[in-house]
Design an enzyme around this catalytic site. Structure first.
Site, short mmCIF file in Angstrom:
data_model
loop_
_atom_site.label_atom_id
_atom_site.label_comp_id
_atom_site.label_asym_id
_atom_site.label_seq_id
_atom_site.Cartn_x
_atom_site.Cartn_y
_atom_site.Cartn_z
N PRO A 159 17.87 -5.74 50.02
CA PRO A 159 18.37 -4.20 49.20
C PRO A 159 19.01 -4.75 47.84
O PRO A 159 19.01 -3.98 46.95
CB PRO A 159 18.92 -3.48 50.23
CG PRO A 159 19.47 -4.44 51.21
CD PRO A 159 18.55 -5.67 51.24
N ASP B 15 -6.59 1.85 42.49
CA ASP B 15 -5.28 1.86 43.35
C ASP B 15 -4.28 2.65 42.56
O ASP B 15 -4.30 2.70 41.35
CB ASP B 15 -4.58 0.66 43.50
CG ASP B 15 -5.23 -0.16 44.69
OD1 ASP B 15 -6.36 0.27 45.11
OD2 ASP B 15 -4.81 -1.23 45.14
#
Ligand code: 6GU
Length: 248
Positions: free
Chosen positions: A90, A169
């Site tokens: 993180p 995408d």
């Protein structure tokens, strides 16, 4: 088809990672020989008879830290010094589509799954090339993040190999995707947008582009900074952003 792309995951939960390899499309790609997948159990490199792999942090504080020695032994066993090493954390740089594309162009990667409190910094200093975060929230350990990174990377790799289009995408062109519909034409009195039934390819392309712009302006306006817009498109997105500000 052997691209020689090798993915190695170092983890305390090898069964979790192997199940993902076994069940998912990335596993099917490996069966076809498109890439090589491997999950390595860090615990098997522990040095004591209790197989200890984590310990309390120097300086105090909550949680446990993955110890340097088992991790270094696991890394050496997969020749990590000669490979691209990714540490999902993180505290990493944000992982984005262009990172996935960059990683897909290498010959593979080694991913280290730590506990969220982290791994001994000396491993980061000695082995890790990049630290990547998959978003602004905290997971209890790195496996899910590693699987996210692997999924995003392998499908681009396949796209390159099969010269398949990945251009449509979301994010590949900097915009969110347009909405999709399939049969039936009417579902619970909701009809498919007329234009998609028209067979008029230019109109359909225009409608889809417009939908992409509307969605992006509504949900992710910050993405528009990096997209080339013509005058009409700029007006459209600006009107949505103005409306949102008025609604607040
Ligand atoms: Cl890469 N790891 C963990 N444990 N939590 C995360 C993350 C990674 N990215 C966002 N949250």
């Amino acid at each position: 088809m052997d691209s020689g792309y090798g993915i190695t995951v170092l983890t305390l939960f090898p069964e979790l990672v192997r199940e993902y390899f076994r069940t998912s499309l990335v596993g099917k790609a490996a069966e076809r020989g498109a890439l090589h997948l491997e999950a390595v159990d860090i615990r098997s490199f522990a040095r004591d008879r209790h197989r200890t792999c984590d310990d309390a942090p120097y300086g105090g504080g909550a949680g446990m830290v993955l110890m340097a020695e088992p991790l270094a032994a696991a890394l050496d066993s997969v020749d990590a010094q000669a490979r691209h090493v990714v540490f999902p954390t993180p505290s990493g740089f944000p992982f984005r589509q262009d990172d996935a594309l960059r990683l897909s162009r290498l010959d593979g990667m080694v991913l280290i799954c730590g506990r969220y409190e982290g791994i001994d910094q000396r491993i980061v200093d000695e082995y890790v090339h990049e630290e990547l975060s998959i978003g602004d929230y905290v997971l209890s350990s790195g496996e899910l993040a590693a699987m996210v990174i692997i999924d995003a990377v392998y499908r681009l790799r396949e796209g390159i190999l099969r010269s398949e289009s990945v251009r449509e995408d979301s994010f590949q062109d900097g915009l969110l995707e347009y909405p999709h519909y399939t049969r039936p034409e009417t579902f619970r009195s909701r009809s498919v947008p007329e234009v998609l039934l028209s067979g008029h390819h230019a109109r359909i392309a225009r409608w889809r582009r417009e939908q992409q712009l509307i969605r992006t302006a509504e949900k992710r306006p910050e993405l528009l900074q990096h997209v080339q817009l013509d005058e009409a498109e700029r007006k459209l997105t600006e009107s949505i952003r103005t409306k949102e500000r008025d609604d607040e």
